[in-house]
Write a protein that holds these residues in place. Sequence first.
Motif, PDB file in Angstrom:
ATOM      1  N   LEU A  88       0.867  -1.356  -0.036  1.00  0.00           N
ATOM      2  CA  LEU A  88      -0.102   0.054   0.018  1.00  0.00           C
ATOM      3  C   LEU A  88       0.684   1.358   0.215  1.00  0.00           C
ATOM      4  CD1 LEU A  88      -2.692  -1.065   2.523  1.00  0.00           C
ATOM      5  CD2 LEU A  88      -3.097  -0.606   0.117  1.00  0.00           C
ATOM      6  N   GLY A  89       2.063   1.139   0.043  1.00  0.00           N
ATOM      7  CA  GLY A  89       2.847   2.304   0.001  1.00  0.00           C
ATOM      8  C   GLY A  89       3.477   2.949   1.055  1.00  0.00           C
ATOM      9  N   VAL A  90       3.532   2.155   2.267  1.00  0.00           N
ATOM     10  CA  VAL A  90       3.892   2.751   3.534  1.00  0.00           C
ATOM     11  C   VAL A  90       5.507   2.960   3.670  1.00  0.00           C
ATOM     12  CG1 VAL A  90       3.970   0.589   4.708  1.00  0.00           C
ATOM     13  CG2 VAL A  90       3.590   2.593   5.947  1.00  0.00           C
ATOM     14  N   TYR A  91       5.955   4.075   4.176  1.00  0.00           N
ATOM     15  CA  TYR A  91       7.498   4.311   4.199  1.00  0.00           C
ATOM     16  C   TYR A  91       8.094   3.371   5.020  1.00  0.00           C
ATOM     17  CZ  TYR A  91      11.692   6.595   4.460  1.00  0.00           C
ATOM     18  OH  TYR A  91      13.050   6.823   4.297  1.00  0.00           O
ATOM     19  N   ASP A  92       7.446   3.224   6.411  1.00  0.00           N
ATOM     20  CA  ASP A  92       8.188   2.412   7.393  1.00  0.00           C
ATOM     21  C   ASP A  92       7.371   1.629   8.213  1.00  0.00           C
ATOM     22  OD1 ASP A  92      10.095   1.268   8.628  1.00  0.00           O
ATOM     23  OD2 ASP A  92      11.186   3.174   9.108  1.00  0.00           O
ATOM     24  N   TYR A  93       7.691   0.649   9.165  1.00  0.00           N
ATOM     25  CA  TYR A  93       6.978  -0.135   9.718  1.00  0.00           C
ATOM     26  C   TYR A  93       7.614  -0.472  10.936  1.00  0.00           C
ATOM     27  CZ  TYR A  93       4.201  -4.461  10.521  1.00  0.00           C
ATOM     28  OH  TYR A  93       3.272  -5.328  10.873  1.00  0.00           O
ATOM     29  N   ILE A  94       7.334  -0.017  12.070  1.00  0.00           N
ATOM     30  CA  ILE A  94       8.001   0.009  13.415  1.00  0.00           C
ATOM     31  C   ILE A  94       7.312  -0.872  14.450  1.00  0.00           C
ATOM     32  CG2 ILE A  94       9.023   1.373  15.315  1.00  0.00           C
ATOM     33  CD1 ILE A  94       8.858   3.567  13.540  1.00  0.00           C
ATOM     34  N   GLU A  95       7.947  -1.981  15.098  1.00  0.00           N
ATOM     35  CA  GLU A  95       7.353  -2.794  16.201  1.00  0.00           C
ATOM     36  C   GLU A  95       7.372  -2.123  17.555  1.00  0.00           C
ATOM     37  OE1 GLU A  95       8.620  -6.882  15.937  1.00  0.00           O
ATOM     38  OE2 GLU A  95       8.997  -6.590  13.887  1.00  0.00           O
ATOM     39  N   LYS A  96       6.245  -1.970  18.156  1.00  0.00           N
ATOM     40  CA  LYS A  96       6.477  -1.799  19.614  1.00  0.00           C
ATOM     41  C   LYS A  96       6.623  -3.004  20.337  1.00  0.00           C
ATOM     42  CE  LYS A  96       1.925   1.050  19.308  1.00  0.00           C
ATOM     43  NZ  LYS A  96       0.776   1.313  19.793  1.00  0.00           N
ATOM     44  N   PRO A  97       7.407  -2.526  21.488  1.00  0.00           N
ATOM     45  CA  PRO A  97       8.062  -1.218  21.984  1.00  0.00           C
ATOM     46  C   PRO A  97       9.284  -0.746  21.100  1.00  0.00           C
ATOM     47  CG  PRO A  97       8.650  -3.120  23.502  1.00  0.00           C
ATOM     48  CD  PRO A  97       8.164  -3.598  22.708  1.00  0.00           C
ATOM     49  N   PHE A  98       9.582   0.345  20.910  1.00  0.00           N
ATOM     50  CA  PHE A  98      10.413   0.971  20.333  1.00  0.00           C
ATOM     51  C   PHE A  98      11.261   2.190  21.186  1.00  0.00           C
ATOM     52  CE2 PHE A  98       6.361   2.740  18.499  1.00  0.00           C
ATOM     53  CZ  PHE A  98       6.636   3.870  18.859  1.00  0.00           C
ATOM     54  N   GLU A  99      12.395   2.285  20.776  1.00  0.00           N
ATOM     55  CA  GLU A  99      13.170   3.664  21.520  1.00  0.00           C
ATOM     56  C   GLU A  99      12.747   4.801  20.728  1.00  0.00           C
ATOM     57  OE1 GLU A  99      14.905   3.557  24.044  1.00  0.00           O
ATOM     58  OE2 GLU A  99      15.144   1.030  24.029  1.00  0.00           O
ATOM     59  N   MET A 100      12.719   5.966  21.450  1.00  0.00           N
ATOM     60  CA  MET A 100      12.244   7.206  20.624  1.00  0.00           C
ATOM     61  C   MET A 100      13.284   7.583  19.667  1.00  0.00           C
ATOM     62  SD  MET A 100       9.540   8.509  21.887  1.00  0.00           S
ATOM     63  CE  MET A 100       8.545   8.936  23.258  1.00  0.00           C
ATOM     64  N   LEU A 101      14.564   7.435  19.876  1.00  0.00           N
ATOM     65  CA  LEU A 101      15.596   7.719  18.990  1.00  0.00           C
ATOM     66  C   LEU A 101      15.363   6.896  17.901  1.00  0.00           C
ATOM     67  CD1 LEU A 101      18.689   8.194  20.828  1.00  0.00           C
ATOM     68  CD2 LEU A 101      17.297   9.911  19.803  1.00  0.00           C
ATOM     69  N   GLU A 102      14.923   5.469  17.738  1.00  0.00           N
ATOM     70  CA  GLU A 102      14.280   4.885  16.625  1.00  0.00           C
ATOM     71  C   GLU A 102      13.267   5.348  15.938  1.00  0.00           C
ATOM     72  OE1 GLU A 102      12.659   0.358  15.568  1.00  0.00           O
ATOM     73  OE2 GLU A 102      13.144   0.983  17.658  1.00  0.00           O
TER      74      GLU A 102
END
Length: 211
Positions: A101-115
């Motif tokens: 669908l064209g998403v730029y990025d995919y982040i898994e929780k939990p994550f660091e704020m800097l990530e």
Amino acid sequence: MIKSALKNSRILLVDDEDILVQGLADFLQDQGTTVDTATDGQEAIALLQEHIYDLLVTDIRMPGMSGMELLRHVQENHPSVAVILMTGYASTESAIEALRLGVYDYIEKPFEMLELLQAVVNALEHAELKRQNAKLIEEQKAHQRSLERVITSRLDEVEALQDKVQYYEKQYRNIIDQLETLHEASDAIRDQADTCRKQGRGYPGPVNRLV
């Protein structure tokens, strides 16, 4: 580098966890960007209609409209907005669908704020490059349209000149034909006069008139 990427940008954060979304908003605003928040997809759609955003950061699992449904809406109605998906329930299927669908990025929780911050910066830079590219393409198209108009105008002028040349050529041929006719008539009269002179007769009427 991070500050410059975030400056003058506007981000929409969407998550049904109030504490998380407010913490992320405060963190990103401290970096120099403007952040709006929504707790569900419908609220996010209303904000998207009111403001122009550079980036949407949304959770996938939310009550009512899911993040994937929101992503589809954004791709159809706000294609210039970059999207980052957050999820605590990552799966290969959802990741593949998000990329499709064209998403730029995919982040898994939990994550660091800097990530998250690095993903946001990368997405904003990518969105800016897309905007610049779209602007260059539009400028190129405008230049091409302008050039086509100039060429069309010049072709019309050339066609008009060709019509004039054909007209004058036709006039020239008519004059040549008339001169040839006069020349033939003159030769005929001269031959008739010579014949009469040789036979000892006077010039015929037309020749008299010429004489």
